[in-house]
Scaffold this motif. Structure first.
Motif, PDB file in Angstrom:
ATOM      1  N   GLY A  76      52.704  46.559  48.553  1.00 24.65           N
ATOM      2  CA  GLY A  76      52.556  47.275  47.297  1.00 24.65           C
ATOM      3  C   GLY A  76      53.106  46.462  46.120  1.00 24.65           C
ATOM      4  N   GLY A  77      52.379  46.455  45.019  1.00 23.61           N
ATOM      5  CA  GLY A  77      52.738  45.658  43.854  1.00 23.61           C
ATOM      6  C   GLY A  77      51.884  44.408  43.753  1.00 23.61           C
ATOM      7  N   SER A  78      51.500  43.848  44.918  1.00 26.70           N
ATOM      8  CA  SER A  78      50.643  42.662  44.882  1.00 26.70           C
ATOM      9  C   SER A  78      49.193  43.031  44.596  1.00 26.70           C
ATOM     10  CB  SER A  78      50.734  41.893  46.206  1.00 26.70           C
ATOM     11  OG  SER A  78      50.086  42.573  47.261  1.00 26.70           O
ATOM     12  N   ASP A  79      48.896  44.334  44.565  1.00 24.41           N
ATOM     13  CA  ASP A  79      47.539  44.800  44.245  1.00 24.41           C
ATOM     14  C   ASP A  79      47.353  45.053  42.749  1.00 24.41           C
ATOM     15  OD1 ASP A  79      49.381  46.965  44.513  1.00 24.41           O
ATOM     16  OD2 ASP A  79      47.724  48.379  44.632  1.00 24.41           O
ATOM     17  N   ILE A  80      48.378  44.767  41.942  1.00 26.28           N
ATOM     18  CA  ILE A  80      48.259  44.867  40.490  1.00 26.28           C
ATOM     19  C   ILE A  80      47.400  43.700  39.997  1.00 26.28           C
ATOM     20  CG2 ILE A  80      49.514  44.897  38.301  1.00 26.28           C
ATOM     21  CD1 ILE A  80      50.305  47.279  39.891  1.00 26.28           C
ATOM     22  N   PRO A  81      46.332  43.953  39.239  1.00 28.20           N
ATOM     23  CA  PRO A  81      45.422  42.877  38.831  1.00 28.20           C
ATOM     24  C   PRO A  81      46.100  41.693  38.166  1.00 28.20           C
ATOM     25  CG  PRO A  81      44.399  44.988  38.393  1.00 28.20           C
ATOM     26  CD  PRO A  81      45.802  45.285  38.841  1.00 28.20           C
ATOM     27  N   THR A  82      47.087  41.947  37.289  1.00 24.92           N
ATOM     28  CA  THR A  82      47.742  40.825  36.603  1.00 24.92           C
ATOM     29  C   THR A  82      48.537  39.962  37.573  1.00 24.92           C
ATOM     30  OG1 THR A  82      49.567  42.338  36.045  1.00 24.92           O
ATOM     31  CG2 THR A  82      47.876  41.956  34.354  1.00 24.92           C
ATOM     32  N   HIS A  83      48.978  40.554  38.686  1.00 26.51           N
ATOM     33  CA  HIS A  83      49.692  39.767  39.691  1.00 26.51           C
ATOM     34  C   HIS A  83      48.725  38.979  40.562  1.00 26.51           C
ATOM     35  CE1 HIS A  83      52.778  38.703  42.681  1.00 26.51           C
ATOM     36  NE2 HIS A  83      51.811  38.920  43.568  1.00 26.51           N
ATOM     37  N   PHE A  84      47.737  39.671  41.165  1.00 30.91           N
ATOM     38  CA  PHE A  84      46.901  38.950  42.126  1.00 30.91           C
ATOM     39  C   PHE A  84      45.926  37.979  41.467  1.00 30.91           C
ATOM     40  CE2 PHE A  84      44.228  42.963  42.035  1.00 30.91           C
ATOM     41  CZ  PHE A  84      43.019  42.402  41.654  1.00 30.91           C
ATOM     42  N   ALA A  85      45.694  38.147  40.157  1.00 28.04           N
ATOM     43  CA  ALA A  85      44.861  37.163  39.463  1.00 28.04           C
ATOM     44  C   ALA A  85      45.523  35.790  39.478  1.00 28.04           C
ATOM     45  CB  ALA A  85      44.607  37.604  38.030  1.00 28.04           C
ATOM     46  N   LYS A  86      46.860  35.786  39.544  1.00 25.75           N
ATOM     47  CA  LYS A  86      47.606  34.521  39.528  1.00 25.75           C
ATOM     48  C   LYS A  86      48.076  34.110  40.915  1.00 25.75           C
ATOM     49  CE  LYS A  86      51.485  32.279  37.134  1.00 25.75           C
ATOM     50  NZ  LYS A  86      52.559  32.475  36.122  1.00 25.75           N
ATOM     51  N   TRP A  87      48.521  35.089  41.706  1.00 21.38           N
ATOM     52  CA  TRP A  87      49.169  34.770  42.966  1.00 21.38           C
ATOM     53  C   TRP A  87      48.386  35.240  44.195  1.00 21.38           C
ATOM     54  CZ3 TRP A  87      53.008  31.509  42.234  1.00 21.38           C
ATOM     55  CH2 TRP A  87      53.743  31.554  41.058  1.00 21.38           C
ATOM     56  N   GLY A  88      47.349  36.034  43.991  1.00 24.52           N
ATOM     57  CA  GLY A  88      46.720  36.682  45.134  1.00 24.52           C
ATOM     58  C   GLY A  88      47.579  37.850  45.592  1.00 24.52           C
ATOM     59  N   GLY A  89      47.093  38.621  46.536  1.00 23.25           N
ATOM     60  CA  GLY A  89      47.867  39.758  47.029  1.00 23.25           C
ATOM     61  C   GLY A  89      47.270  40.308  48.306  1.00 23.25           C
ATOM     62  N   SER A  90      48.081  41.050  49.058  1.00 28.30           N
ATOM     63  CA  SER A  90      47.637  41.643  50.320  1.00 28.30           C
ATOM     64  C   SER A  90      48.410  42.931  50.560  1.00 28.30           C
ATOM     65  CB  SER A  90      47.885  40.700  51.496  1.00 28.30           C
ATOM     66  OG  SER A  90      47.365  39.420  51.261  1.00 28.30           O
TER      67      SER A  90
ATOM     68  N   PHE B  62      57.030  42.138  36.243  1.00 29.48           N
ATOM     69  CA  PHE B  62      56.397  41.485  37.382  1.00 29.48           C
ATOM     70  C   PHE B  62      56.615  39.975  37.381  1.00 29.48           C
ATOM     71  CE2 PHE B  62      54.316  45.570  37.477  1.00 29.48           C
ATOM     72  CZ  PHE B  62      54.161  45.806  38.833  1.00 29.48           C
ATOM     73  N   GLU B  63      56.846  39.406  36.220  1.00 24.70           N
ATOM     74  CA  GLU B  63      57.077  37.963  36.153  1.00 24.70           C
ATOM     75  C   GLU B  63      58.404  37.596  36.821  1.00 24.70           C
ATOM     76  OE1 GLU B  63      55.197  35.400  35.111  1.00 24.70           O
ATOM     77  OE2 GLU B  63      53.552  36.832  34.898  1.00 24.70           O
ATOM     78  N   THR B  64      59.437  38.399  36.589  1.00 22.84           N
ATOM     79  CA  THR B  64      60.747  38.082  37.153  1.00 22.84           C
ATOM     80  C   THR B  64      60.882  38.552  38.603  1.00 22.84           C
ATOM     81  OG1 THR B  64      61.736  40.164  36.341  1.00 22.84           O
ATOM     82  CG2 THR B  64      61.828  38.236  34.886  1.00 22.84           C
ATOM     83  N   LYS B  65      59.969  39.410  39.055  1.00 24.66           N
ATOM     84  CA  LYS B  65      60.041  39.943  40.422  1.00 24.66           C
ATOM     85  C   LYS B  65      58.928  39.379  41.306  1.00 24.66           C
ATOM     86  CE  LYS B  65      63.574  42.517  39.472  1.00 24.66           C
ATOM     87  NZ  LYS B  65      64.898  42.213  40.058  1.00 24.66           N
ATOM     88  N   THR B  66      58.362  38.255  40.900  1.00 20.13           N
ATOM     89  CA  THR B  66      57.258  37.656  41.650  1.00 20.13           C
ATOM     90  C   THR B  66      57.642  37.357  43.090  1.00 20.13           C
ATOM     91  OG1 THR B  66      56.265  36.699  39.671  1.00 20.13           O
ATOM     92  CG2 THR B  66      55.680  35.696  41.764  1.00 20.13           C
ATOM     93  N   PHE B  67      58.857  36.855  43.318  1.00 17.71           N
ATOM     94  CA  PHE B  67      59.280  36.502  44.676  1.00 17.71           C
ATOM     95  C   PHE B  67      59.232  37.725  45.583  1.00 17.71           C
ATOM     96  CE2 PHE B  67      62.618  36.419  47.903  1.00 17.71           C
ATOM     97  CZ  PHE B  67      62.240  35.301  48.637  1.00 17.71           C
ATOM     98  N   ASN B  68      59.805  38.842  45.124  1.00 13.76           N
ATOM     99  CA  ASN B  68      59.832  40.056  45.943  1.00 13.76           C
ATOM    100  C   ASN B  68      58.417  40.525  46.278  1.00 13.76           C
ATOM    101  OD1 ASN B  68      62.338  39.919  44.199  1.00 13.76           O
ATOM    102  ND2 ASN B  68      62.938  41.561  45.600  1.00 13.76           N
ATOM    103  N   ILE B  69      57.557  40.532  45.261  1.00 11.96           N
ATOM    104  CA  ILE B  69      56.198  41.026  45.468  1.00 11.96           C
ATOM    105  C   ILE B  69      55.428  40.107  46.412  1.00 11.96           C
ATOM    106  CG2 ILE B  69      54.005  41.543  44.324  1.00 11.96           C
ATOM    107  CD1 ILE B  69      55.686  42.248  41.820  1.00 11.96           C
ATOM    108  N   ARG B  70      55.614  38.809  46.273  1.00 15.01           N
ATOM    109  CA  ARG B  70      54.933  37.868  47.171  1.00 15.01           C
ATOM    110  C   ARG B  70      55.458  37.993  48.601  1.00 15.01           C
ATOM    111  NH1 ARG B  70      54.270  31.945  44.777  1.00 15.01           N
ATOM    112  NH2 ARG B  70      52.721  31.900  46.455  1.00 15.01           N
ATOM    113  N   GLU B  71      56.737  38.297  48.763  1.00 14.10           N
ATOM    114  CA  GLU B  71      57.282  38.512  50.097  1.00 14.10           C
ATOM    115  C   GLU B  71      56.672  39.762  50.740  1.00 14.10           C
ATOM    116  OE1 GLU B  71      59.718  36.809  52.205  1.00 14.10           O
ATOM    117  OE2 GLU B  71      58.731  35.331  50.904  1.00 14.10           O
TER     118      GLU B  71
END
Length: 317
Positions: free
Chosen positions: A15-29, A205-214
């Motif tokens: 959860g959180g990696s499905d936010i468009p602004t996040h997965f547009a840059k990092w992908g998500g699952s 989301f910029e400062t919490k990228t590590f958590n969301i990617r984990e």
């Protein structure tokens, strides 16, 4: 009259990696499952020159722009419906602020019902999910993710991949086998309602990228394995610790106590569902009676997998 229903969902990981602004840059699952609790939408034409909407409130207007319910207003605009229609919504359980994806289940059921009402029923769950995302994210302007819409439209337990390399589908849905966990899920209400968009608005989301990617990586690592209660229980605990670090509003002392009580009552793992701050807590356990006894002051829910997604269940020709 057309009656459609779409299932609520339980989210495990990502959860959180499905936010468009996040997965547009990092992908998500994400890994999530639809459950056997549903939102229903009934749509019928009327000779009266009005739009009548019944949900937790009642609205009756003559101009679509006067509708207060943002989802209904924007869905009607999307489908080009201006008047002479009545829409009623109800659900198996309360859906406002529960963390079960109720708003998106409502949108999916509404898309299914309106398309059938107009004579070109959306039969592809991908089209239902994408349209629901467009209504909620683009038209309503909500800064939410896309997991809930796809989980509800497709049904079943799914690994969902967001983004991808050039030429790949933007969102890919892979069905999973839920047998190892289906009979071990209990939902415990916190008795606190919250709106996901408000909590998500306060996450940097910029400062919490590590958590969301984990959290996303947890979904990637376990997509190919048959789920089992021991593994998923341990992963839920890890996911909850990562999730709490995203924002101070996600948990509080009462929710932390609830989590500890779940573990003391024998749960293999637990986490708060949805954006956090309230709603339902999911516990994975092989002793549901212990969990229910521990929380005997509230209504705990046994849930199973809904193997079907959004669908029309009644059609009065």
């Amino acid at each position: 009259m057309i009656l459609a229903k779409s299932p609520l969902r339980v989210s495990f990981f990502g959860g959180g990696s499905d936010i468009p602004t996040h997965f547009a840059k990092w992908g998500g699952s994400t890994i999530s499952t639809a459950i056997n609790k549903y939102v229903y939408v009934a749509v019928m034409g009327t000779p009266h020159n009005h739009i009548k909407v019944s949900y937790s409130k009642q609205e009756c207007v003559t101009d679509v722009d006067d509708i207060q319910n943002e989802i209904v207003k924007n869905a009607l605009k999307f489908f080009g419906i201006k008047s002479n229609i009545e829409i009623t919504s109800f659900a198996d359980i309360p859906t406002i602020g529960t963390g079960l994806g109720g708003s998106s289940a409502f949108t999916c059921a509404l898309v299914k019902a309106l398309s059938a009402y107009l004579g070109y029923e959306y039969t592809n769950p991908y089209s239902i999910a994408k349209t629901a995302c467009h209504i909620e994210i683009d038209l309503c302007g909500w800064k939410i993710g896309m997991q809930d819409q796809f989980a509800s439209a497709f049904g079943g337990m799914n690994y969902i991949k967001y983004g991808g390399e050039l030429g790949e589908p933007r969102i890919n849905v892979e069905r999973m086998d839920p047998n190892g966990i289906e009979n071990y899920m209990v939902l415990i209400p916190t008795n606190v309602e919250r709106h996901a968009a408000k909590i998500l608005d306060n996450i940097n989301f910029e400062t919490k990228t590590f958590n969301i990617r984990e959290l996303s990586r947890m979904a990637d690592m376990h997509k190919g394995y048959l789920p089992d209660i021991n593994t998923y229980g341990s992963l839920l605990n890890t996911a909850w610790e990562l999730k709490k670090q995203l924002n101070g509003e996600i948990s509080n002392s009462q929710i932390d106590i609830m989590y500890d009580r779940c573990k003391s009552a024998g749960a293999y793992g637990a986490k708060l569902l949805g954006a956090g701050g309230g709603g339902y807590m999911l516990a994975l356990t092989n002793s549901k009676s212990k969990i229910k006894n521990e929380f005997s002051d509230r209504t705990c829910l046994d849930v199973a997998i809904s193997h079907e997604g959004a669908r029309v269940v009644y059609r009065d020709e």
